[in-house]
Design a protein around this motif. Structure first.
Motif, PDB file in Angstrom:
ATOM      1  N   UNK A   1     -15.997  29.379  53.286  1.00 12.74           N
ATOM      2  CA  UNK A   1     -16.863  29.092  54.423  1.00 12.74           C
ATOM      3  C   UNK A   1     -16.035  29.313  55.679  1.00 12.74           C
ATOM      4  N   UNK A   2     -16.572  30.043  56.611  1.00 11.42           N
ATOM      5  CA  UNK A   2     -15.866  30.305  57.856  1.00 11.42           C
ATOM      6  C   UNK A   2     -16.423  29.405  58.949  1.00 11.42           C
ATOM      7  N   UNK A   3     -15.539  28.738  59.674  1.00 10.73           N
ATOM      8  CA  UNK A   3     -15.939  27.873  60.776  1.00 10.73           C
ATOM      9  C   UNK A   3     -14.762  27.729  61.719  1.00 10.73           C
ATOM     10  N   UNK A   4     -15.015  27.102  62.858  1.00 10.41           N
ATOM     11  CA  UNK A   4     -13.930  26.806  63.782  1.00 10.41           C
ATOM     12  C   UNK A   4     -13.307  25.474  63.385  1.00 10.41           C
ATOM     13  N   UNK A   5     -12.020  25.323  63.673  1.00  4.33           N
ATOM     14  CA  UNK A   5     -11.288  24.126  63.276  1.00  4.33           C
ATOM     15  C   UNK A   5     -11.867  22.870  63.915  1.00  4.33           C
ATOM     16  N   UNK A   6     -12.231  22.920  65.193  1.00  9.97           N
ATOM     17  CA  UNK A   6     -12.770  21.727  65.840  1.00  9.97           C
ATOM     18  C   UNK A   6     -14.121  21.332  65.263  1.00  9.97           C
ATOM     19  N   UNK A   7     -14.917  22.301  64.799  1.00 17.93           N
ATOM     20  CA  UNK A   7     -16.195  21.982  64.147  1.00 17.93           C
ATOM     21  C   UNK A   7     -15.955  21.299  62.800  1.00 17.93           C
ATOM     22  N   UNK A   8     -14.958  21.767  62.064  1.00 18.97           N
ATOM     23  CA  UNK A   8     -14.631  21.154  60.771  1.00 18.97           C
ATOM     24  C   UNK A   8     -14.117  19.736  60.956  1.00 18.97           C
ATOM     25  N   UNK A   9     -13.298  19.515  61.981  1.00 20.61           N
ATOM     26  CA  UNK A   9     -12.794  18.169  62.253  1.00 20.61           C
ATOM     27  C   UNK A   9     -13.931  17.252  62.671  1.00 20.61           C
TER      28      UNK A   9
END
Length: 178
Positions: free
Chosen positions: A23-31
């Motif tokens: 899954x590709x996402x931005x790090x701040x969205x995952x946090x």
């Protein structure tokens, strides 16, 4: 569309490499997503709303579904301050000290009419709303508040947490602050 031997149907190289495994996402969205489901409440329970707070862990409501079951009884391990009930003027500095001891990021929930507005108490000893002492993120209406209202407020807080800009500290900055 070309059929690949591994069973993946695609003509694009990226999709062949990743397939259904990433899954590709931005790090701040995952946090933000992780913080949304790992809330550790500190119950500052002072009055009758504490009974309603206790009912949240029961089967019909099950606050654990929202990642907020395990209360912390030290502010240094909590990130959600749940002010449950009436706060008197004398308790105000204690509430502020508890809030100041919490690590960032931290959120506050005013649980019930007394914490939100002072409730039906109209006297010199009761704080007319804890937002005069600490910043409040979510208000739960009612006297006593229904567990469904608390869960609704918790979901609103989760949406707020996930939508916030997450602070990311670079590794070099982390070593500089140590």
């Amino acid at each position: 569309m070309a059929l690949i031997k591994s069973g993946l149907e695609s003509t694009k190289g990226e999709e062949i490499l990743l397939g259904d495994t990433a899954v590709l996402t931005r790090l701040d969205k995952a946090i933000g997503w992780a913080r949304k489901f790992s809330i550790f409440p500190y119950p500052f329970a002072t009055a009758c709303c504490a009974m309603e707070y206790m009912s949240l862990s029961m089967t019909p409501y099950d606050i654990d579904r929202f990642g907020a079951l395990l209360p912390r009884f030290t502010p240094r391990q909590a990130d959600l301050l749940m002010v449950v009930g009436t706060v008197t003027v004398r308790q105000g500095p204690i509430l502020r000290r508890v809030y100041d001891q919490m690590a960032e990021p931290k959120w506050v929930m005013a649980f019930g009419a007394c914490a939100s507005t002072g409730g039906f108490y109209d006297n010199y000893a009761t704080v007319p709303g804890i937002d005069r002492i600490v910043p409040v993120d979510v208000y739960v209406p009612g006297c006593p508040p229904r567990p469904e209202g608390v869960l609704d407020a918790l979901m609103a807080l989760q949406r707020k947490i996930q939508g916030q800009k997450q602070k990311l500290m670079a590794l070099s900055e982390k070593h500089q602050t140590s």
